[in-house]
Design a protein around this motif. Structure first.
Motif, PDB file in Angstrom:
ATOM      1  N   ALA A  41       0.849  -1.194   0.000  1.00 44.74           N
ATOM      2  CA  ALA A  41       0.000   0.000   0.000  1.00 44.74           C
ATOM      3  C   ALA A  41       0.881   1.239   0.000  1.00 44.74           C
ATOM      4  N   TYR A  42       0.544   2.208  -0.810  1.00 41.71           N
ATOM      5  CA  TYR A  42       1.312   3.449  -0.821  1.00 41.71           C
ATOM      6  C   TYR A  42       0.932   4.331   0.361  1.00 41.71           C
ATOM      7  N   THR A  43      -0.361   4.510   0.579  1.00 38.38           N
ATOM      8  CA  THR A  43      -0.818   5.391   1.653  1.00 38.38           C
ATOM      9  C   THR A  43      -1.218   4.592   2.885  1.00 38.38           C
ATOM     10  N   SER A  44      -1.276   5.255   4.007  1.00 38.46           N
ATOM     11  CA  SER A  44      -1.715   4.653   5.264  1.00 38.46           C
ATOM     12  C   SER A  44      -3.198   4.954   5.442  1.00 38.46           C
ATOM     13  N   ALA A  45      -3.867   4.133   6.239  1.00 39.53           N
ATOM     14  CA  ALA A  45      -5.310   4.309   6.416  1.00 39.53           C
ATOM     15  C   ALA A  45      -5.704   4.076   7.868  1.00 39.53           C
ATOM     16  N   LEU A  46      -6.717   4.824   8.313  1.00 40.03           N
ATOM     17  CA  LEU A  46      -7.300   4.683   9.653  1.00 40.03           C
ATOM     18  C   LEU A  46      -8.738   4.211   9.522  1.00 40.03           C
ATOM     19  N   HIS A  47      -9.129   3.289  10.393  1.00 42.44           N
ATOM     20  CA  HIS A  47     -10.528   2.851  10.416  1.00 42.44           C
ATOM     21  C   HIS A  47     -11.368   3.895  11.143  1.00 42.44           C
ATOM     22  N   CYS A  48     -12.391   4.370  10.466  1.00 40.16           N
ATOM     23  CA  CYS A  48     -13.322   5.286  11.101  1.00 40.16           C
ATOM     24  C   CYS A  48     -14.676   5.155  10.425  1.00 40.16           C
ATOM     25  N   THR A  49     -15.680   5.692  11.077  1.00 36.42           N
ATOM     26  CA  THR A  49     -17.033   5.655  10.542  1.00 36.42           C
ATOM     27  C   THR A  49     -17.610   7.063  10.578  1.00 36.42           C
ATOM     28  N   ASP A  50     -18.784   7.214  10.017  1.00 36.59           N
ATOM     29  CA  ASP A  50     -19.524   8.478  10.060  1.00 36.59           C
ATOM     30  C   ASP A  50     -18.694   9.661   9.569  1.00 36.59           C
ATOM     31  N   VAL A  51     -17.967   9.479   8.469  1.00 40.38           N
ATOM     32  CA  VAL A  51     -17.153  10.552   7.897  1.00 40.38           C
ATOM     33  C   VAL A  51     -18.080  11.491   7.134  1.00 40.38           C
ATOM     34  N   LYS A  52     -18.114  12.762   7.578  1.00 39.05           N
ATOM     35  CA  LYS A  52     -19.045  13.730   6.971  1.00 39.05           C
ATOM     36  C   LYS A  52     -18.436  15.120   6.958  1.00 39.05           C
ATOM     37  N   LEU A  53     -18.765  15.852   5.905  1.00 42.16           N
ATOM     38  CA  LEU A  53     -18.445  17.274   5.863  1.00 42.16           C
ATOM     39  C   LEU A  53     -19.571  18.007   6.565  1.00 42.16           C
ATOM     40  N   VAL A  54     -19.221  18.923   7.453  1.00 43.17           N
ATOM     41  CA  VAL A  54     -20.217  19.724   8.149  1.00 43.17           C
ATOM     42  C   VAL A  54     -19.872  21.200   7.942  1.00 43.17           C
ATOM     43  N   SER A  55     -20.897  22.016   7.868  1.00 44.91           N
ATOM     44  CA  SER A  55     -20.677  23.453   7.669  1.00 44.91           C
ATOM     45  C   SER A  55     -20.502  24.137   9.011  1.00 44.91           C
ATOM     46  N   LYS A  56     -19.516  25.002   9.066  1.00 41.01           N
ATOM     47  CA  LYS A  56     -19.266  25.807  10.256  1.00 41.01           C
ATOM     48  C   LYS A  56     -19.111  27.232   9.755  1.00 41.01           C
ATOM     49  N   GLY A  57     -20.215  27.951   9.733  1.00 43.44           N
ATOM     50  CA  GLY A  57     -20.187  29.298   9.164  1.00 43.44           C
ATOM     51  C   GLY A  57     -19.961  29.191   7.668  1.00 43.44           C
ATOM     52  N   ASP A  58     -18.920  29.857   7.184  1.00 45.11           N
ATOM     53  CA  ASP A  58     -18.609  29.810   5.755  1.00 45.11           C
ATOM     54  C   ASP A  58     -17.530  28.771   5.432  1.00 45.11           C
ATOM     55  N   ARG A  59     -17.158  27.959   6.415  1.00 44.00           N
ATOM     56  CA  ARG A  59     -16.116  26.937   6.217  1.00 44.00           C
ATOM     57  C   ARG A  59     -16.700  25.538   6.353  1.00 44.00           C
ATOM     58  N   SER A  60     -16.030  24.602   5.723  1.00 46.36           N
ATOM     59  CA  SER A  60     -16.399  23.196   5.880  1.00 46.36           C
ATOM     60  C   SER A  60     -15.422  22.544   6.846  1.00 46.36           C
ATOM     61  N   GLN A  61     -15.958  21.698   7.692  1.00 47.39           N
ATOM     62  CA  GLN A  61     -15.129  20.910   8.598  1.00 47.39           C
ATOM     63  C   GLN A  61     -15.429  19.442   8.348  1.00 47.39           C
TER      64      GLN A  61
END
Length: 158
Positions: A41-61
């Protein structure tokens, strides 16, 4: 005369690690995490769930949930330091994934590295360490296991 990064890295001795190990993520409060060392594998990976972009004012988190040690507790994280990259999965297919940078502690070395966020729930190891992280730092001996973890157990931090 300035030396290149590659020249400096080539001078450092490479440490021997096994095919898997238990490592720490101090920025995420995640310790003794079972990890597979994967030179394929070239890149490393972490196990996680519920990955979502959320809006915080005019920025995305980016919001994501990490499983706690050995799947016991869940911990939610929010960051505005992320990228969205094309990654080849284990089947060789390209897919878009969110990528974060965080520090990992392995073999007594604190390394800042990129990790793609993936649901590895069906995989044996919640973390995959790829060539990008391993390069010029480690040599893999597939007959060994938990070298870093054993070193940590023998030399606990004071």
């Amino acid at each position: 005369m300035m030396r290149s990064k590659q020249a400096v890295a080539a001078e450092r001795p490479r440490q021997v690690i096994g095919f898997s190990d238990r490592i720490d993520f101090p920025d995420l409060g995640w310790t003794d995490v079972e990890s597979k060392i994967d030179t394929g594998a070239y890149t490393s990976a972490l196990h996680c769930t519920d990955v979502k972009l959320v809006s915080k004012g005019d920025r995305s988190q980016l919001r994501f949930t990490l499983m706690g040690e050995r799947g016991r507790k869940k911990k939610q994280f929010v960051t505005d330091q992320f990228q969205y990259k094309t990654i080849k999965n284990s089947f060789g297919q390209s897919e878009k994934r969110f990528v974060i940078k965080t520090r990992v502690l392995i073999m007594g070395r604190l390394i800042r590295a990129e990790f793609s966020l993936a649901n590895r729930g069906t995989m044996r190891f919640p973390v995959l360490l790829g060539r990008k992280l391993l390069r010029n730092k480690f040599v893999v001996d597939v007959s060994l296991q938990n070298v870093s973890y054993q070193m940590k157990q023998q030399n606990p931090a004071s």
